[in-house]
Design a protein around this motif. Structure first.
Motif, short mmCIF file in Angstrom:
data_model
loop_
_atom_site.label_atom_id
_atom_site.label_comp_id
_atom_site.label_asym_id
_atom_site.label_seq_id
_atom_site.Cartn_x
_atom_site.Cartn_y
_atom_site.Cartn_z
N GLY A 66 0.79 -1.21 0.00
CA GLY A 66 0.00 0.00 0.00
C GLY A 66 0.83 1.27 0.00
O GLY A 66 0.51 2.24 -0.68
N ALA A 67 1.96 1.24 0.73
CA ALA A 67 2.78 2.45 0.86
C ALA A 67 3.52 2.78 -0.43
O ALA A 67 3.75 3.96 -0.73
N LEU A 68 3.90 1.78 -1.20
CA LEU A 68 4.71 2.02 -2.40
C LEU A 68 3.90 2.11 -3.68
O LEU A 68 4.46 2.39 -4.74
N LEU A 69 2.60 1.89 -3.61
CA LEU A 69 1.79 1.87 -4.83
C LEU A 69 1.88 3.17 -5.63
O LEU A 69 2.16 3.14 -6.84
N GLN A 115 8.18 -8.99 -1.61
CA GLN A 115 6.94 -9.29 -2.32
C GLN A 115 6.03 -8.05 -2.39
O GLN A 115 5.42 -7.77 -3.43
N GLY A 116 5.94 -7.31 -1.28
CA GLY A 116 5.10 -6.12 -1.27
C GLY A 116 5.60 -5.05 -2.23
O GLY A 116 4.81 -4.42 -2.93
N LEU A 212 4.93 9.71 1.83
CA LEU A 212 3.76 8.86 1.66
C LEU A 212 3.99 7.48 2.25
O LEU A 212 3.12 6.91 2.92
N VAL A 213 5.17 6.93 2.00
CA VAL A 213 5.51 5.61 2.55
C VAL A 213 5.47 5.65 4.07
O VAL A 213 4.90 4.76 4.73
N LEU A 409 -7.87 1.32 -1.42
CA LEU A 409 -8.44 0.01 -1.13
C LEU A 409 -7.67 -0.69 -0.02
O LEU A 409 -8.26 -1.27 0.89
N GLN A 410 -6.32 -0.62 -0.09
CA GLN A 410 -5.49 -1.28 0.92
C GLN A 410 -5.66 -0.64 2.29
O GLN A 410 -5.69 -1.33 3.31
#
Length: 477
Positions: A66-69, A115-116, A212-213, A409-410
């Motif tokens: 979610g943080a890196l999207l 993976q994230g 943001l992260v 969403l996350q």
């Protein structure tokens, strides 16, 4: 299917590109849920590890993802979506293999971090490639295609993982991702179209990306640890306050930076703003639902991990049926006309669970009707939310717009899971049923809020009128 690059690719190359995109969607969504059934097996292999440490195996993927999207989406728009997509597949393969062979739980957590990060690269780059390759009036179809695969992967993850774990161990669950990622890389390397990269000019705002992260990580930490720390604990309050402070800083910095991570012009697009509010609410509902459902089947109905995974199949199958239809209806009538009734169907299914499901297993009479309703509605709802988010967005910003939608969403998922944990408290076994009914009622209320939010959408400027076997783009009345 619509040809990528608007028909300038051969049918074989087009098919391979769609297959590659489909496999990448499954990789991301399966990894979100497969660990829910691997947790107990993993704890037995790492005796003496504190439960709070083991919990990070589940949560760190969601936090990093979610943080890196949004930063990853911005980089995809800047450096080239195909490049970020292929790098994401490579990182996913290496990280998953590392976690599967890990000698300690901390190495598993490190693999989950990788993976994230890989998932954050894959989602916006894949959607950006597909959305850029078709006419704007067909974005509903593309978004529906991607969203249903993500939903199916998320629901099927526990089932596939449970079957593998039953035959082997928790390590087998980590080797799903490398297999799918390698196949996606092979089919996508030469078939996916390249996109223009920005050869000059400044990079996207790296400090803004870091803010943001940090903000989303602090938020996730506060929500996920609230169960152990308590909501009034200074650590929980501090983490959430720090999240808000860094979010405000991020917003102000993005308003003045020449190449912001999240272009503020997007927030002025009505459909983008409405879709992200709906995505936050929908994420809360579905995060709570999937967490509560597996817990209910395991704790109250005493299902084993395979039976609990199979209990989610009605949702996956039903959503497959309606997502295809929803894409066509969305093209013809607009997202609002599909998402509002879809949300009401989901709410009806959750209401059925709260009203009808009892303490003793009655799969066909009690579980199947509610699960089918929820799946039918999900296949209609989230694809329309994703489509509305990118409606009216310039091609140069498609990746970051889709990333922002997935990020909300996350965040909603994390809040939804925390709500369920707070509602259930310390209840165990059959004593959990009354609290579970309340949890299902709360999820139904969240989905009703989704319906109200999507009702605020205006109709798209163009719809597709279908006459016989022909289709024509026309202006909305």
């Amino acid at each position: 299917m619509y040809g990528l690059r608007r028909g300038r690719m051969s049918s074989t190359r087009t098919s391979l590109a769609w297959i590659s995109s489909a496999l990448s969607a499954l990789v991301v969504s399966i990894n979100l849920t497969v660990m829910s059934v691997a947790f107990d097996s993993m704890r037995r292999d790492f005796p003496g590890t504190e439960l709070s440490v083991m919990g990070w195996v589940l949560s760190v993927y969601t936090i990093v993802f979610g943080a890196l999207l949004v930063p990853a989406g911005r980089l995809a728009d800047h450096l080239g979506r195909r490049t970020i997509f292929l790098w994401g597949l490579g990182i996913m393969s290496v990280s998953s293999t590392l976690a599967g062979l890990a000698p300690s739980v901390w190495v598993v957590i490190l693999g989950r971090v990788g993976q994230g990060a890989a998932a954050a690269c894959l989602v916006p780059s894949t959607l950006g490639l597909l959305l850029d390759a078709v006419p704007s009036e067909q974005r509903v179809t593309v978004t529906a295609f991607y969203s249903v695969l993500a939903s199916v992967g998320g629901v099927a993850g526990p089932t596939v993982g449970a079957l593998l774990i039953q035959q082997s161990s928790w390590r087998a669950a980590f080797f799903i991702a490398p297999v799918l990622a390698v196949l996606s890389w092979i089919t996508g390397f030469r078939s996916l179209p390249d996109t223009k990269r920005v050869e000059s000019g400044p990079l996207p705002d790296l400090i803004g990306a870091l803010l943001l992260v940090v903000s989303l990580s602090a938020f996730s930490l506060g929500v996920l640890q609230s169960r152990d720390w308590g909501w009034a604990d200074e650590r929980t309050v501090g983490a959430l306050a720090f999240s808000v402070a860094t979010a405000v800083w991020f917003w102000r910095r993005s308003s003045v930076h020449p190449v912001p991570v999240l272009p503020m012009k997007l927030t002025r697009i009505r459909s983008f703003a409405v879709a992200n509010i709906a995505s936050l609410l929908y994420g809360g509902a579905t995060g709570a639902l999937l967490f509560a459902t597996v817990l209910f089947l395991r704790e109250v109905w005493d299902y084993d991990i395979v039976q609990a995974g199979l209990g989610l199949l009605p949702l996956a199958i039903a959503s497959l049926v309606t997502a295809w239809l929803g894409g066509r209806l969305g093209n013809r009538y607009g997202e609002r006309a599909v998402a509002v009734p879809g949300s009401l169907i989901v709410a009806a299914g959750m209401g059925w669970f709260a009203w009808r499901v009892g303490a003793h297993p009655e799969f066909v009479r009690e579980w199947l009707p509610g699960g089918t309703l929820i799946g039918l509605g999900m296949g209609l709802t989230y694809p329309m939310i994703g489509s509305a988010c990118v409606r009216g967005v310039a091609r140069a910003d498609l990746s970051v717009a889709s990333a922002a939608n997935r990020m909300t969403l996350q965040v909603g998922n994390a809040v939804g899971i925390a709500l369920v944990i707070a509602i259930l408290g310390d209840a165990k076994g059959h004593a959990m049923l009354d609290q579970m009914r309340i949890a299902w009622g709360v999820t139904a209320a969240l989905v009703l809020a989704v319906a109200l939010t999507m009702a605020l959408l205006d109709r798209p400027a163009h719809v597709v009128r279908v006459t016989g076997r022909s289709a024509q783009v026309v202006a909305s009345p």
